[in-house]
Design a protein around this motif. Structure first.
Motif, PDB file in Angstrom:
ATOM      1  N   VAL A 183       1.008  -1.285  -0.028  1.00 42.85           N
ATOM      2  CA  VAL A 183      -0.056   0.099  -0.119  1.00 42.85           C
ATOM      3  C   VAL A 183       0.672   1.372   0.054  1.00 42.85           C
ATOM      4  N   GLY A 184       0.163   2.392  -0.231  1.00 42.10           N
ATOM      5  CA  GLY A 184       1.112   3.546  -0.084  1.00 42.10           C
ATOM      6  C   GLY A 184       1.453   4.062  -1.380  1.00 42.10           C
ATOM      7  N   ALA A 185       2.540   5.012  -1.287  1.00 44.11           N
ATOM      8  CA  ALA A 185       2.876   5.645  -2.478  1.00 44.11           C
ATOM      9  C   ALA A 185       4.430   6.355  -2.181  1.00 44.11           C
ATOM     10  N   HIS A 186       5.190   6.629  -3.043  1.00 42.23           N
ATOM     11  CA  HIS A 186       6.309   7.412  -2.773  1.00 42.23           C
ATOM     12  C   HIS A 186       6.117   8.802  -2.268  1.00 42.23           C
ATOM     13  N   PRO A 187       6.815   9.302  -1.393  1.00 38.75           N
ATOM     14  CA  PRO A 187       6.553  10.712  -0.719  1.00 38.75           C
ATOM     15  C   PRO A 187       6.343  11.816  -1.469  1.00 38.75           C
ATOM     16  N   SER A 188       6.997  11.503  -2.738  1.00 36.68           N
ATOM     17  CA  SER A 188       7.016  12.692  -3.726  1.00 36.68           C
ATOM     18  C   SER A 188       5.589  12.898  -4.327  1.00 36.68           C
ATOM     19  N   GLY A 189       4.729  11.784  -4.390  1.00 34.77           N
ATOM     20  CA  GLY A 189       3.319  11.998  -5.050  1.00 34.77           C
ATOM     21  C   GLY A 189       3.582  11.727  -6.621  1.00 34.77           C
ATOM     22  N   LEU A 190       4.752  11.396  -7.028  1.00 36.16           N
ATOM     23  CA  LEU A 190       4.843  11.433  -8.426  1.00 36.16           C
ATOM     24  C   LEU A 190       4.483   9.931  -9.192  1.00 36.16           C
ATOM     25  N   ILE A 191       4.658   9.065  -7.986  1.00 37.84           N
ATOM     26  CA  ILE A 191       4.410   7.630  -8.655  1.00 37.84           C
ATOM     27  C   ILE A 191       3.438   7.074  -7.247  1.00 37.84           C
ATOM     28  N   GLY A 192       2.677   6.014  -7.804  1.00 38.38           N
ATOM     29  CA  GLY A 192       1.596   5.493  -6.953  1.00 38.38           C
ATOM     30  C   GLY A 192       0.967   4.334  -7.658  1.00 38.38           C
ATOM     31  N   GLU A 193      -0.053   3.788  -6.952  1.00 42.37           N
ATOM     32  CA  GLU A 193      -0.755   2.505  -7.192  1.00 42.37           C
ATOM     33  C   GLU A 193      -2.083   3.168  -8.446  1.00 42.37           C
ATOM     34  N   ASP A 194      -1.928   2.509  -9.506  1.00 35.48           N
ATOM     35  CA  ASP A 194      -2.927   3.319 -10.604  1.00 35.48           C
ATOM     36  C   ASP A 194      -3.627   2.223 -11.261  1.00 35.48           C
ATOM     37  N   PRO A 195      -4.346   1.381 -10.576  1.00 36.47           N
ATOM     38  CA  PRO A 195      -5.178   0.240 -11.215  1.00 36.47           C
ATOM     39  C   PRO A 195      -6.174   0.648 -12.484  1.00 36.47           C
ATOM     40  N   LEU A 202      -8.292  -2.762  -1.492  1.00 36.74           N
ATOM     41  CA  LEU A 202      -8.886  -1.967  -0.318  1.00 36.74           C
ATOM     42  C   LEU A 202      -8.437  -0.571  -0.557  1.00 36.74           C
ATOM     43  N   MET A 203      -7.064  -0.423  -0.230  1.00 34.27           N
ATOM     44  CA  MET A 203      -6.620   0.969  -0.284  1.00 34.27           C
ATOM     45  C   MET A 203      -6.768   1.684  -1.595  1.00 34.27           C
ATOM     46  N   PRO A 204      -6.514   1.204  -2.680  1.00 32.19           N
ATOM     47  CA  PRO A 204      -6.919   2.196  -3.910  1.00 32.19           C
ATOM     48  C   PRO A 204      -8.271   2.327  -3.917  1.00 32.19           C
ATOM     49  N   TYR A 205      -9.138   1.598  -3.580  1.00 30.75           N
ATOM     50  CA  TYR A 205     -10.617   1.787  -3.723  1.00 30.75           C
ATOM     51  C   TYR A 205     -10.948   2.846  -2.557  1.00 30.75           C
ATOM     52  N   VAL A 206     -10.439   2.801  -1.346  1.00 33.28           N
ATOM     53  CA  VAL A 206     -10.704   3.863  -0.460  1.00 33.28           C
ATOM     54  C   VAL A 206      -9.964   5.258  -1.029  1.00 33.28           C
ATOM     55  N   GLN A 207      -8.987   5.149  -1.891  1.00 33.64           N
ATOM     56  CA  GLN A 207      -8.440   6.498  -2.319  1.00 33.64           C
ATOM     57  C   GLN A 207      -9.384   7.090  -3.517  1.00 33.64           C
ATOM     58  N   ARG A 208     -10.139   6.299  -4.278  1.00 32.59           N
ATOM     59  CA  ARG A 208     -10.879   6.867  -5.308  1.00 32.59           C
ATOM     60  C   ARG A 208     -12.175   7.207  -4.649  1.00 32.59           C
ATOM     61  N   ARG A 334      -6.395  11.326 -11.851  1.00 31.36           N
ATOM     62  CA  ARG A 334      -6.664  10.269 -12.825  1.00 31.36           C
ATOM     63  C   ARG A 334      -5.372   9.354 -12.894  1.00 31.36           C
ATOM     64  N   GLY A 335      -4.629   9.242 -11.948  1.00 34.18           N
ATOM     65  CA  GLY A 335      -3.584   8.332 -11.956  1.00 34.18           C
ATOM     66  C   GLY A 335      -2.395   8.874 -12.878  1.00 34.18           C
ATOM     67  N   PHE A 336      -1.432   8.096 -13.743  1.00 33.93           N
ATOM     68  CA  PHE A 336      -0.709   8.629 -14.541  1.00 33.93           C
ATOM     69  C   PHE A 336      -1.338   9.374 -15.975  1.00 33.93           C
ATOM     70  N   ALA A 337      -2.719   8.908 -16.056  1.00 32.11           N
ATOM     71  CA  ALA A 337      -3.595   9.717 -17.166  1.00 32.11           C
ATOM     72  C   ALA A 337      -3.540  11.138 -16.844  1.00 32.11           C
TER      73      ALA A 337
END
Ligand code: WQD
Length: 339
Positions: A183-195, A202-208, A334-337
């Motif tokens: 879970v989680g992402a790089h503290p820069s906020g530049l990369i993360g989970e983008d299903p 669970l965590m990416p669902y909560v994020q959305r 919208r993630g990397f989009a």
């Protein structure tokens, strides 16, 4: 070390590439972009200030892997993260899961061994453990091929293949890392989970839900035999997980080795939601739904072997993960989009 990261533009791959580069190693990404974006490679370069070649192609194709070696090799190590990983989807598409998740391993091993790599690091899963009575799972806990889904079975099959290949290649280091719940992402906020699509996890669902894309969190059952009735999991911050890969590569010994990468501290669904609400600063809508088929009440590990032999311990908490995941998601709705 010069490392070929198969699946390197993915969630775990991009974070592992950052960790390798920050530790002074070199990384080349090989990815078919079936579940990520080429933007991830640009972001890894932006975070590290280093060049990160991306080879777009199918790691199950010997010619593609050979071309990666011809163009960017030689490599000291291959980190194999190129797999389909959605449990639910694997129930519907077993053939795609077995062929992709095994054919990638076969191609990477054939070419890698022929081209003289020293280390092969494989991304496996804590879902290969089969007896809940063994909790917290150690690397010696019972595993089985008789698991609930093709994803987990394909990972266990890979482990069996790798142990035999290691036996006949004594000069090769083969290391299997059994992840728990990244879970989680790089503290820069530049990369993360983008299903892609609606998140299974669970965590990416909560994020959305937190960014307003999805209406409310569904809690899959609150009648489990756990302190608050909701499922317990071992959520490991992806930055800790990436550091575990660097430690495993740097400490690799000839032969076959297995390590759990987890925190050893189980967290419930309700506790994760509360953690994310603290990160967002407001309550998030949720509703209790029936249990999800295939779910177990609890899974978490004893991470002491990695601490003992790799000098690695997860240090980040679920609140760190929620903070960093929210930072990533709110900066990239919208993630990397969004790029
Ligand atoms: C976590 C908890 C759910 C979604 C997956 C895959 C596998 C592995 C680890 C790598 C459970 C509950 C979930 C939701 C919920 N990864 N939940 N509402 O199933 O433990 O494991 O990640 O190997 O890919 O097996 O993760 O995040 O789906 O579920 O209540 O919308 O959250 O019941 O208790 P899981 P998950």
């Amino acid at each position: 070390m010069r490392v070929l990261l198969a699946g390197g533009a993915g969630y775990i791959g991009a974070h592992t590439a950052v960790a390798l580069l920050d530790a002074g190693h070199e990384a080349v990404l090989l990815d078919d972009l079936s579940n990520t974006s080429a933007v991830a490679a640009d972001r890894v370069a932006e975070i590290t200030g280093k060049s990160v070649p991306l080879v777009v192609g199918d790691a199950s194709d010997d010619a593609v892997v050979t071309a990666a070696f011809d163009e960017h090799g030689p490599f000291d190590a291959i980190v194999h993260l190129a797999a389909f990983k959605a449990v639910g989807e694997s129930l519907q598409k077993p053939l795609q899961y077995y062929s992709n998740n095994l054919d990638t391993t076969y191609a990477l091993l054939r070419v890698g061994i022929e081209r003289g790599i020293r280390s092969f690091l494989f991304s496996s899963t804590g879902t290969v453990y089969s007896d809940p009575a063994d909790l917290p799972f150690t690397e010696e806990s019972a595993t089985s091929i008789d698991l609930s889904n093709a994803y987990s079975k394909s990972k266990r099959m890979n482990e069996v293949v790798l142990e035999d290949v290691a036996r006949v290649n004594p000069e090769l280091d083969v290391t299997v890392l059994r992840y728990f719940n990244p879970v989680g992402a790089h503290p820069s906020g530049l990369i993360g989970e983008d299903p892609t699509g609606i998140p299974n996890n669970l965590m990416p669902y909560v994020q959305r839900v937190a960014i307003g894309e999805l209406e409310r969190i569904g809690i899959f059952g609150e009648d489990y035999d756990t302190p608050d009735g909701t499922g317990l999991r071992d959520y490991i911050h992806v930055v800790d997980l990436a550091a575990g890969h660097v430690a495993a590569l740097e400490k690799a010994q000839p032969g076959f080795a297995v390590f759990n990468l987890g925190t050893g501290k189980p967290v419930s669904v309700r506790q994760l939601i509360a953690s994310f609400e603290r990160a967002v600063g407001r309550e998030l809508p949720s509703q209790v739904l029936p249990r999800r088929g295939g779910d177990v009440a609890a899974t978490y590990c004893d991470p002491s072997k990695a601490q003992r032999e790799l000098g690695w311990t997860a240090t980040l908490t679920i609140d760190d993960a929620s903070r960093d995941a929210w930072n990533w998601q709110s900066k990239n709705p919208r993630g990397f989009a969004t790029a």
